[in-house]
Design a protein around this motif. Structure first.
Motif, short mmCIF file in Angstrom:
data_model
loop_
_atom_site.label_atom_id
_atom_site.label_comp_id
_atom_site.label_asym_id
_atom_site.label_seq_id
_atom_site.Cartn_x
_atom_site.Cartn_y
_atom_site.Cartn_z
N VAL A 108 0.96 -1.18 -0.11
CA VAL A 108 0.05 -0.13 -0.08
C VAL A 108 0.82 1.13 0.04
O VAL A 108 1.89 1.16 0.48
CB VAL A 108 -1.00 -0.09 1.24
CG1 VAL A 108 -1.96 -0.82 1.28
CG2 VAL A 108 -0.21 0.13 2.48
N THR A 109 0.44 2.22 -0.71
CA THR A 109 1.08 3.52 -0.75
C THR A 109 0.28 4.75 -0.14
O THR A 109 -0.80 4.85 -0.21
CB THR A 109 1.17 3.84 -2.39
OG1 THR A 109 2.00 2.69 -2.99
CG2 THR A 109 2.14 5.35 -2.53
N ILE A 110 1.03 5.46 0.48
CA ILE A 110 0.31 6.59 1.28
C ILE A 110 0.18 7.58 0.32
O ILE A 110 0.98 8.11 -0.45
CB ILE A 110 1.14 7.20 2.60
CG1 ILE A 110 1.38 6.15 3.71
CG2 ILE A 110 0.65 8.56 3.06
CD1 ILE A 110 2.01 6.61 4.83
N ARG A 111 -1.09 8.00 0.21
CA ARG A 111 -1.71 8.92 -0.77
C ARG A 111 -1.84 10.41 -0.26
O ARG A 111 -1.57 11.45 -0.92
CB ARG A 111 -2.89 8.34 -1.88
CG ARG A 111 -2.76 7.14 -2.40
CD ARG A 111 -1.76 7.52 -3.79
NE ARG A 111 -1.81 6.63 -4.35
CZ ARG A 111 -0.54 6.07 -4.98
NH1 ARG A 111 0.49 6.98 -4.76
NH2 ARG A 111 -0.39 4.92 -5.62
N ASP A 112 -2.37 10.17 1.10
CA ASP A 112 -2.66 11.70 1.80
C ASP A 112 -2.55 11.48 3.21
O ASP A 112 -2.75 10.37 3.69
CB ASP A 112 -4.06 12.10 1.54
CG ASP A 112 -4.45 13.29 1.71
OD1 ASP A 112 -3.69 14.21 1.54
OD2 ASP A 112 -5.59 13.67 2.27
#
Length: 161
Positions: A108-112
């Protein structure tokens, strides 16, 4: 020799998005070497390369369903920053391993980040995008028994144990 299952294939490639921006390329480096038929590259590109031989060049557009899949809003969620215990400083773009809804591990990638709320996205960064490949087949050879058993290529341009 034609590209088929269990062949070791070397390709030079440039990957662009629909806007023509280069996403990835082997230019200036070693060719990509993969085991054909072992799901080492996206399905659409593997299908396009089937039956080609050294020296062949092709340009192919791969739709999302034959690349990294459609973008799924279900893979985006907002978590409390407390879920990232042990991480000193959270930043947009950071990636973590997490359990997917089906129990598999995913990245998972931190988007905000908004205060204590951290929005993470489990989609592949290229999900939902048409991928445009310009490819030149550099070499095709028989894969070794060990490479076939391990489901990837060893040595130059491949996996090193």
């Amino acid at each position: 020799m034609l590209i088929a299952a269990n062949k070791a294939v070397s390709i030079d490639y440039t990957l662009t998005n629909d806007a023509g921006e280069v996403i990835d390329s082997s230019a200036g480096g070693a060719p990509l070497v993969y085991l054909h038929g072992a799901a080492n590259i996206i399905p659409g590109l593997e299908k396009a390369l089937e039956g080609k031989q050294a020296g062949d060049e092709l340009t192919v557009a791969i739709e999302p369903e034959d690349a990294y899949g459609e973008y799924s809003a279900e893979l985006v969620s907002t978590l409390s920053s407390k879920m990232f215990e042990g991480v000193d400083q959270l930043e947009v773009g950071m990636q973590f391993h997490a359990s997917a809804p089906d129990g598999q591990m995913q990245i998972v990638t931190i988007r905000d980040i908004d205060g204590d709320d951290v929005t993470v996205d489990g989609n592949h960064p290229l999900a939902g995008q048409r991928l445009n490949f310009k490819v030149k087949v550099v070499d095709v050879r028989e894969a070794s028994e060990e490479e076939i058993a391990h489901r990837h290529i060893h040595g130059e341009g491949g996996h090193h144990h």
